[in-house]
Design a protein around this motif. Structure first.
Motif, mmCIF file in Angstrom:
data_model
loop_
_atom_site.group_PDB
_atom_site.id
_atom_site.type_symbol
_atom_site.label_atom_id
_atom_site.label_comp_id
_atom_site.label_asym_id
_atom_site.label_seq_id
_atom_site.Cartn_x
_atom_site.Cartn_y
_atom_site.Cartn_z
ATOM 1 N N PRO A 194 -27.760 -55.955 14.491
ATOM 2 C CA PRO A 194 -28.664 -54.983 15.120
ATOM 3 C C PRO A 194 -27.869 -54.018 15.997
ATOM 4 O O PRO A 194 -26.807 -54.373 16.527
ATOM 5 C CB PRO A 194 -29.588 -55.877 15.968
ATOM 6 N N ALA A 195 -28.369 -52.817 16.150
ATOM 7 C CA ALA A 195 -27.634 -51.757 16.857
ATOM 8 C C ALA A 195 -27.178 -52.184 18.246
ATOM 9 O O ALA A 195 -26.058 -51.869 18.681
ATOM 10 C CB ALA A 195 -28.505 -50.509 16.941
ATOM 11 N N GLU A 196 -28.051 -52.940 18.965
ATOM 12 C CA GLU A 196 -27.707 -53.330 20.334
ATOM 13 C C GLU A 196 -26.577 -54.363 20.396
ATOM 14 O O GLU A 196 -25.993 -54.590 21.459
ATOM 15 C CB GLU A 196 -28.943 -53.886 21.060
ATOM 16 N N ALA A 197 -26.256 -55.003 19.262
ATOM 17 C CA ALA A 197 -25.212 -56.040 19.245
ATOM 18 C C ALA A 197 -23.897 -55.525 18.672
ATOM 19 O O ALA A 197 -22.942 -56.290 18.541
ATOM 20 C CB ALA A 197 -25.694 -57.244 18.436
ATOM 21 N N ARG A 198 -23.815 -54.255 18.333
ATOM 22 C CA ARG A 198 -22.614 -53.711 17.681
ATOM 23 C C ARG A 198 -21.548 -53.310 18.701
ATOM 24 O O ARG A 198 -21.298 -52.139 18.944
ATOM 25 C CB ARG A 198 -22.990 -52.518 16.809
ATOM 26 N N THR A 199 -20.919 -54.320 19.286
ATOM 27 C CA THR A 199 -19.797 -54.066 20.188
ATOM 28 C C THR A 199 -18.580 -53.675 19.354
ATOM 29 O O THR A 199 -18.515 -53.975 18.158
ATOM 30 C CB THR A 199 -19.483 -55.324 21.006
ATOM 31 N N LYS B 202 -34.225 -54.833 9.620
ATOM 32 C CA LYS B 202 -33.182 -55.774 10.032
ATOM 33 C C LYS B 202 -32.567 -56.464 8.812
ATOM 34 O O LYS B 202 -31.340 -56.602 8.716
ATOM 35 C CB LYS B 202 -33.782 -56.810 10.978
#
Length: 547
Positions: A267-272, A250
Motif C-alpha cells: 500500500p502507498a503508505e507502506a512504501r518506504t 489493494k
C-alpha cells in the motif's frame, strides 16, 4: 441456471458462532465462467461448500436462498443432493492428492462416480473410465487406469480429479484453487484443458482462486470477496482496468507484474525507500559439476546432471523450472540435507560436499547455510510455540540459554515483523503470513551467510506475499545475506533476484541477468515458461502507480 441470494453461513465454536459468509449473492448463466477471488478466510470456499451442501461439522446455512435450475438447494433432501453432486454439479478440490483415495487405483475411483450416478455398468465401467482419462489428455489411459495416486505427479493427479469431476458430464463445475502448488506450464495445461472441455460440453464453471492473473485470463466475470462479503463484481477486463473498491485495488496493486518493483506491491503508505544493496565481486558459493543419481527399476535415474554455477556475496539468484527439473534436489544438496553422487560445493573456499549430510547437521558450520522451506505449516512442529521454533537452532548450535536466548528471540521477532504476543502461539493459531515470518526468523537466527528460499511464498495470498517479499528484500540489505530463491513463479523471481538460472531435466539450460532472461529468453524451454505465466491486465491504478 444458478441463483444465490443473501447467503449467510456460520460455524459453531466453543466461543460462540463465527460468521463465515454474510449476505452473498450472485447469478451464473449457462456457459459462463465466474471467478470468485479473494484472500484466505474471505469465504470463497465456504460459499462453494454451502452450494454443494458439504459444510464441515459445525457449519450451518443461517439464511438465504440457493436455486439450481429450479431446485431449492438449501432445502433439498440429502437423497436429491446425492444425485446433484457429481451428476449435475461437480467439484475439483484444491489438493488433488488429498481428494484421491491413496490405496485405490485411479481408474476404479472414476468407475465409482460413474456407477453411483447410473452412467456405467459392470460390463462397460472400465472402458468408460479409460475414455474419461483420455478425455483429460492422459496418454496410455489403459495403463494409467491401474496406477495409484502416489505413482503420479501433481499435475497428473489434478487431471485425474478433473476426469472424475467431468465423468458424468455435469452442467456446472466448481474448481477450488485448481492449480495451487503446480508449476506454471502444468498450471496452464490444466487450466487450458478445463476451459476447452467445459466449452466443448457446454458447461458452466466457477473458479475459486487467489491468483488474480489466472482469474483475469480464464474468467468472464469476477466476484471479489472480503470478510465473507462480495465487495465488487463485474466483467474481468473492466474490473481490472478500473477497480472501484479499495480492497480490489489493494489486490491488484499487490500482484507481481512487469514494470513494478517490490515496494510497489505494498500500500502507498507502506512504501518506504528500498535500502540500496549491491552484490560484491567475491564468490561466496561455487558449484562444480554437481550430480545426483538414484537407483531405478530399469537403471540409474539422473535427478541432477553436471550442474555448475556460482553465486557472489550479497547476490540473489533465482533457480526456476518445472516440477521434477532438479531444482529442489539441487537446493537440498547445497544446504547439506542430501549427499551428492559427485561434484563439489565450495562455500567460503571449503568443499562442503566432502562433509556427509548426517554429520553436517551437528556441524558448527550448519549455521552459515540455512533454508526457508516451502510449506511453513509442515516445517514447524505443531507442538512447539513460535518462540520454541525460533529458539531451536539457537539452543542446539549456538548454545544460548536463559535471558540471552529470550533476548535473541525478541530481537528476531522484531527483525521479521512478528508481534511479540504471537511468540506464545502454536502454528495452528497463526496465519500463513505469520508462520512464514516464524520460518524466516528461525532460518536467520544464526546469522547465516547463505539462505536458500524454497518457494517461500507459493501458498500465500498476494498481499501477504508482497509483505514477505519486501521483508526478504530488507533483510538481505540489512544483514548482507546471499539468497538462492527456488521458485516456479517468474514474476516473483524477477522482483527479488539479480540473476536467474533455468533448469530442465536435471541440467541448466539458460542463465543470466533476471530481467534479460525473462524479457528475452533464448532457450525454447525458457520461452515456454515465460509464455505459460499468467499475465494480469494492467489496470489504470497500476499504470498510475508506475508512472
Amino acid at each position: 441456471m444458478l441463483s444465490v441470494r443473501d447467503l449467510a453461513v456460520t460455524f459453531r465454536t466453543r466461543r460462540g458462532d463465527v460468521p463465515a459468509v454474510c449476505g452473498v449473492g450472485f447469478d451464473l448463466a449457462p456457459g459462463e465462467t465466474l471467478g470468485i477471488v479473494g484472500e484466505s478466510g474471505s469465504g470463497k470456499s465456504v460459499t462453494s461448500y454451502a452450494l454443494m451442501r458439504i459444510l464441515d461439522a459445525g457449519g450451518e446455512i443461517r439464511s438465504g436462498a440457493m436455486t439450481w435450475n429450479g431446485t431449492d438447494l438449501r432445502n433439498a433432501r440429502e437423497a436429491a443432493m446425492r444425485k446433484i453432486r457429481g451428476g449435475e454439479i461437480s467439484m475439483i478440490f484444491q489438493n488433488p492428492r488429498a481428494a484421491l483415495n491413496p490405496i485405490r487405483k485411479v481408474g476404479r475411483q472414476i468407475e465409482d462416480v460413474l456407477r453411483q450416478h447410473g452412467r456405467a455398468t459392470d460390463r462397460d465401467a472400465m472402458g468408460k473410465a479409460i475414455a474419461a482419462l483420455e478425455a483429460v489428455r492422459i496418454r496410455n489411459g489403459a495403463e494409467r487406469y491401474h496406477a495409484y495416486p502416489f505413482e503420479l505427479s501433481g499435475g497428473m493427479c489434478q487431471r485425474i480429479v478433473i476426469a472424475i469431476a467431468l465423468a458424468c458430464e455435469p452442467k456446472l463445475v466448481i474448481a477450488d484453487e485448481p492449480t495451487t502448488g503446480l508449476d506454471i506450464t502444468t498450471q496452464k495445461a490444466v487450466m487450458d484443458l478445463m476451459r476447452d472441455l467445459i466449452r466443448a460440453r457446454g458447461m458452466s464453471s466457477i473458479v475459486i482462486t487467489h491468483d488474480l492473473g489466472l482469474a483475469a485470463e480464464y474468467c468472464d466475470r469476477l466476484c471479489v470477496m472480503k470478510d465473507g462479503e462480495i465487495v465488487e463484481t463485474g466483467p474481468s477486463a473492466a474490473l481490472f482496468a478500473r477497480p472501484s473498491h479499495a480492497y480490489t485495488r489493494k489486490l491488484v496493486d499487490a500482484t507481481p507484474r512487469p514494470g513494478v518493483g517490490v515496494r510497489d506491491l505494498l500500500p502507498a503508505e507502506a512504501r518506504t525507500p528500498l535500502p540500496v544493496h549491491e552484490p560484491k565481486a567475491k564468490k561466496l558459493l561455487e558449484v562444480v559439476d554437481l550430480v545426483k543419481t538414484y537407483a531405478g527399476k530399469s537403471g540409474p535415474v539422473h535427478a541432477v546432471e553436471g550442474v555448475s554455477f556460482s553465486i557472489r556475496e550479497g547476490e540473489s539468484v533465482g533457480l526456476v523450472g518445472e516440477s521434477g527439473c532438479g531444482k529442489s534436489t539441487t537446493s537440498a544438496m547445497l544446504v547439506r540435507l542430501l549427499d551428492p553422487t559427485s561434484g563439489a560445493i565450495v562455500f567460503e573456499n571449503e568443499d562442503m560436499a566432502a562433509i556427509p549430510a548426517d554429520r553436517f547437521a551437528r556441524d558448527p558450520r550448519r549455521g552459515r547455510i540455512q533454508m526457508v522451506f516451502q510449506d511453513a505449516t509442515d516445517s514447524l512442529n505443531p507442538r512447539h510455540t513460535a518462540a520454541d521454533a525460533i529458539a531451536e537452532p539457537l539452543r542446539r548450535i549456538a548454545g544460548l540459554r536463559g535471558k540471552a536466548l529470550d533476548a535473541r528471540i525478541d530481537e528476531l521477532a522484531d527483525l521479521t515483523g512478528l508481534p511479540g504476543h504471537l511468540l506464545r502461539r502454536f502454528p495452528h493459531q497463526l496465519s500463513g503470513g505469520q508462520k512464514a515470518r516464524v520460518g524466516i526468523a528461525r532460518a536467520i537466527a544464526l546469522e547465516p551467510r547463505f539462505l536458500v528460499l524454497d518457494e517461500p511464498t507459493a501458498a500465500l495470498d498476494v498481499s501477504i506475499q508482497a509483505t514477505v517479499l519486501n521483508l526478504l528484500a530488507d533483510l538481505r540489505a540489512r544483514l548482507g545475506m546471499t539468497y538462492l530463491f527456488v521458485s516456479h513463479d517468474l514474476a516473483v523471481v524477477r522482483l527479488l533476484c539479480d540473476r536467474v538460472i533455468v533448469m530442465q531435466s536435471g541440467r541448466i539450460v539458460e542463465e543470466g541477468a533476471a530481467d534479460a532472461v525473462l524479457e528475452a529468453p533464448t532457450h525454447p524451454y525458457t520461452r515456454a515458461l515465460v509464455e505459460a505465466a499468467p499475465k494480469p491486465p494492467r489496470s489504470e491504478v497500476v499504470l498510475r502507480a508506475v508512472g
